[in-house]
Structures are given as C-alpha cells and as structure tokens.
Design a protein around this motif. Sequence first.
Motif, PDB file in Angstrom:
ATOM      1  N   GLU A 103       0.841  -1.364   0.125  1.00  8.22           N
ATOM      2  CA  GLU A 103      -0.131   0.025  -0.155  1.00  8.22           C
ATOM      3  C   GLU A 103       1.033   1.517   0.034  1.00  8.22           C
ATOM      4  OE1 GLU A 103      -3.417   2.746   0.442  1.00  8.22           O
ATOM      5  OE2 GLU A 103      -3.093   0.627  -0.555  1.00  8.22           O
ATOM      6  N   GLY A 104       2.032   1.294   0.568  1.00  8.25           N
ATOM      7  CA  GLY A 104       2.882   2.437   0.612  1.00  8.25           C
ATOM      8  C   GLY A 104       3.415   2.666  -0.592  1.00  8.25           C
ATOM      9  N   VAL A 105       3.727   1.603  -1.472  1.00  9.89           N
ATOM     10  CA  VAL A 105       4.145   1.916  -2.812  1.00  9.89           C
ATOM     11  C   VAL A 105       2.925   2.354  -3.686  1.00  9.89           C
ATOM     12  CG1 VAL A 105       4.856   0.424  -5.104  1.00  9.89           C
ATOM     13  CG2 VAL A 105       5.744  -0.068  -2.695  1.00  9.89           C
ATOM     14  N   ARG A 106       1.807   1.912  -3.451  1.00  6.20           N
ATOM     15  CA  ARG A 106       0.603   2.381  -4.222  1.00  6.20           C
ATOM     16  C   ARG A 106       0.451   3.797  -3.964  1.00  6.20           C
ATOM     17  NH1 ARG A 106      -2.217  -2.639  -3.627  1.00  6.20           N
ATOM     18  NH2 ARG A 106      -2.139  -3.666  -5.525  1.00  6.20           N
ATOM     19  N   GLN A 107       0.633   4.238  -2.703  1.00  5.00           N
ATOM     20  CA  GLN A 107       0.413   5.670  -2.374  1.00  5.00           C
ATOM     21  C   GLN A 107       1.508   6.530  -3.013  1.00  5.00           C
ATOM     22  OE1 GLN A 107      -1.366   7.868  -0.603  1.00  5.00           O
ATOM     23  NE2 GLN A 107      -2.953   6.414   0.154  1.00  5.00           N
ATOM     24  N   MET A 108       2.526   6.055  -3.173  1.00  5.79           N
ATOM     25  CA  MET A 108       3.750   6.812  -3.793  1.00  5.79           C
ATOM     26  C   MET A 108       3.467   6.748  -5.163  1.00  5.79           C
ATOM     27  SD  MET A 108       5.378   8.108  -1.117  1.00  5.79           S
ATOM     28  CE  MET A 108       3.942   8.464  -0.709  1.00  5.79           C
ATOM     29  N   ARG A 109       2.810   6.209  -5.614  1.00  2.00           N
ATOM     30  CA  ARG A 109       2.474   6.030  -7.166  1.00  2.00           C
ATOM     31  C   ARG A 109       1.305   6.674  -7.656  1.00  2.00           C
ATOM     32  NH1 ARG A 109       2.948  -0.399  -9.049  1.00  2.00           N
ATOM     33  NH2 ARG A 109       5.157  -0.806  -9.043  1.00  2.00           N
ATOM     34  N   GLY A 110       0.658   7.242  -6.698  1.00  5.58           N
ATOM     35  CA  GLY A 110      -0.529   7.829  -6.989  1.00  5.58           C
ATOM     36  C   GLY A 110      -1.892   6.818  -7.235  1.00  5.58           C
ATOM     37  N   GLU A 111      -1.668   5.770  -6.737  1.00  9.58           N
ATOM     38  CA  GLU A 111      -2.574   4.799  -7.195  1.00  9.58           C
ATOM     39  C   GLU A 111      -3.389   3.899  -6.157  1.00  9.58           C
ATOM     40  OE1 GLU A 111       0.462   2.727 -10.537  1.00  9.58           O
ATOM     41  OE2 GLU A 111      -0.046   1.724  -8.904  1.00  9.58           O
ATOM     42  N   SER A 112      -3.406   4.531  -4.804  1.00  6.66           N
ATOM     43  CA  SER A 112      -4.313   3.964  -3.634  1.00  6.66           C
ATOM     44  C   SER A 112      -5.734   4.259  -3.977  1.00  6.66           C
ATOM     45  CB  SER A 112      -3.854   4.715  -2.331  1.00  6.66           C
ATOM     46  OG  SER A 112      -4.686   4.029  -1.486  1.00  6.66           O
ATOM     47  N   GLY A 164      -7.538   4.995  -1.493  1.00  6.23           N
ATOM     48  CA  GLY A 164      -7.242   5.906  -0.322  1.00  6.23           C
ATOM     49  C   GLY A 164      -6.507   6.751  -0.733  1.00  6.23           C
ATOM     50  N   GLN A 165      -6.220   7.400  -1.707  1.00  6.00           N
ATOM     51  CA  GLN A 165      -5.142   8.352  -2.147  1.00  6.00           C
ATOM     52  C   GLN A 165      -4.947   9.526  -1.326  1.00  6.00           C
ATOM     53  OE1 GLN A 165      -2.452   7.261  -4.140  1.00  6.00           O
ATOM     54  NE2 GLN A 165      -1.544   9.218  -3.441  1.00  6.00           N
ATOM     55  N   VAL A 166      -3.804   9.892  -0.552  1.00  3.28           N
ATOM     56  CA  VAL A 166      -3.810  11.232  -0.085  1.00  3.28           C
ATOM     57  C   VAL A 166      -3.143  12.054  -1.261  1.00  3.28           C
ATOM     58  CG1 VAL A 166      -2.356  12.381   1.852  1.00  3.28           C
ATOM     59  CG2 VAL A 166      -3.158   9.941   2.030  1.00  3.28           C
TER      60      VAL A 166
END
Length: 386
Positions: free
Chosen positions: A348-357, A359-361
């Motif tokens: 999930e941390g990787v997804r957040q940094m890619r902008g793909e979550s 629950g994106q911040v």
Amino acid sequence: MGIGETAYTRRSGVSELALAVEASRRALEDAGLNPDDIDGLIRNDFDTVTHNDLAHALGITDITYWGLNGAGGSAAPGQIAQAVAAIESGQATTVLVYRALNGRSGSDRYGQTRRGLDGPNTVGGNGTYDEYFLPYGLAAAGQVYAMVAQRHMIEYGTTSAQLGSLATTIRKRAETNPRAQMGHRAMTLEDHQNSRTISQPLRLFDYCLETDGACAVVVTATDRARDGRRPPVLIRAVTMSTGAEPKGGVVFPSLFRDEYTTFPSKQAAQTLYSRAGLGPSDIDVAQFYDCFTITALVQLEDYGFCAKGEGGPFAASGAIDLGGQIPINTSGGHLSEGYIHGLNHVVEGVRQMRGESTGQVPNASTCLVTGGSPAPTSALILRRDQ
C-alpha cells in the motif's frame, strides 16, 4: 519496486507455496521482469515457503543471496532493509521479498506450532521467557495487547471509544478498496462499542483479520528501477530496533519491561528519522502495523505524531483520517483489509507513492511503514521519485 498480491480471503483453498508463487509472479509482471532477473529472496521467519521452494516453483536459475527476518509481524520493513543491504553490498542485484500464509484456514496459524511458541515444547527452557506465561493462561497475542491497552487507559485515560475511532477510520479506507475483506461492511463507532469483548478491554473490532493470502515486493537499485515498467518508488531510509529491553521470546516477554506502553518503535523512529534526514512533520501518509487498535495508537505516539499519552484523543480528533494531519492505513490495514504480517502495508505504501491507492492522499510524497511491536521492530520511509 514491483508489487504483487493475491486475494485476501478466509479460505484460499491452495497451499502457501501456491499463494507465494501467485503474488511473486504479479510483482515480477508489475516490475516488467522475468524470474531469471531475480537473484535474491527474503522471507518472513514464520513462512513455510523457503527460498529454495519459491526459486524452484518460479523457475529462477540461481539465487546468490537469501535471508529471513522476524519475528512474525516485526519483519516486513526489516525484509526490505535486508534487500537494501544485499543490493548495496553487491550480493544481489534484484531481490524478491515475500510473505505467504493461510492464516485463517490453516490449522497451524502464523507458524506458531512450528516455532514452539505454544504447547508443551515451550515449557522447560528453550532460551525464552515464554514458558513463564503460557502455563498460566496467557496464550494469545490479544491478551498481551489487552494488558498494554489496560495500562495505557490507567496511565493516560485512553478509552475504548478512542480505540473505536481508530478502527472506524481505518474501516472507511477499506470501504473504497475492492481487495479488502471488510470492504463491503461499513462500521460505526456504535458497532464497535457493541461488539463483544474478546480480552478486556479489546473488542472484536479491535482485532485484525486472520487472512489467507500473500504479498511480494521486488527491490532493486534506483537506476535499474527507473528503466522498469512502472514509476519507481524510492526507499529513503530503513531501520530495525530491539529497543533497550528486548527480552527472550516474541510478544509475551515484553510485559517484563519496566515500561510497556512505549514500544521499541520509539527507538526505531529516532534512528529512521536520523537516517532519512526527516521528521514526523515531513511524513504525508503512514501505514502503521495494526494487529490491534492499541498497536497503532501507541505507534502514533512513538513515531512522534502526538505526545505520549495523547494517542487516544489524537485518533478521535480526525487527525488520522484523509485530510487529517497524518492519514493512516489507507487500504484498510490489518484491521479491515487483511493480515499478511505487514507486507500488505509495504504494498500500500508503494501504491500511495505511485498515486494509485483507493484511499489516495493528494500529493503524497513520503510514506512511513512500520512493523509489529512491542516485539523488536522495523520501519521504513518510502518516497516518490521526483
């Protein structure tokens, strides 16, 4: 980095090796790599799938580095740390980190019987303090964390409703995540407060989800990652920490410490921030190890997002929600997505940094990922490639 995962279920119907292979193949595909590109493997020490099992099943030609990390939930960021060390030291170029378990359907959940953490083999030595707890009824991790929660309530006035606010905030993130086991089940604070007590003061919804599933993460050098299929996510810093009083054993002996409402994560935080050249105010989103609500609450304090004893009011204030000071566990975490001993938090941390979550911040460029505590722990900071 490449990331891969299986479905998170209550009954996978396949072996843990099959789960590991599925997650690994998806991570390789995500990274645009073939099995022969992998020359390092790192597993959780509770995993039944050994490096040679997985290498054979994937068809990897040669592994020049393999390792393991633990115990159990403390491992995931530490596994990434080992991958970094292997690459930096020239022992491997591309490392596959994995965790696979039938934690719900398997008769040997979390590897406990294999490691002698329960049953008669624990009594009578074995070099740990576990034998001083098990014969007297302290036989499950939830009982330990319940005692931590009780002490936190006594010392700081923390309430069950504050723990519930943490659980309900994380459940909201699961509601938008199609991979989450609890994605179809909304939960209110009233639902939390009405759920049955498992180990006082922890209720059913203070517990994580026993899960069948697997995750895998590919780690390689930055220049190679930038030539890959997906935008790279960089590792800003990694750390592991035993804390000052590690004791012998896994979870139970932490109760022998003079202070057990502060975890080894406090020392890990100091080292991690020093290595990263960052502080809590520089972190945009966090994936806290949440085997129980109290675990995440204590780590909010230990990693410096609020003062000691203020984790309850901080969580209840909305500070951990999207748009708050530090959004946490944006896929639903262990409480509501699935429990893969922390490696799904790395994914999930990787997804957040890619902008793909799911629950994106918005505009998140740094992500803290923590391992389990109060056992010796590990943590890392991911950052978006600029």
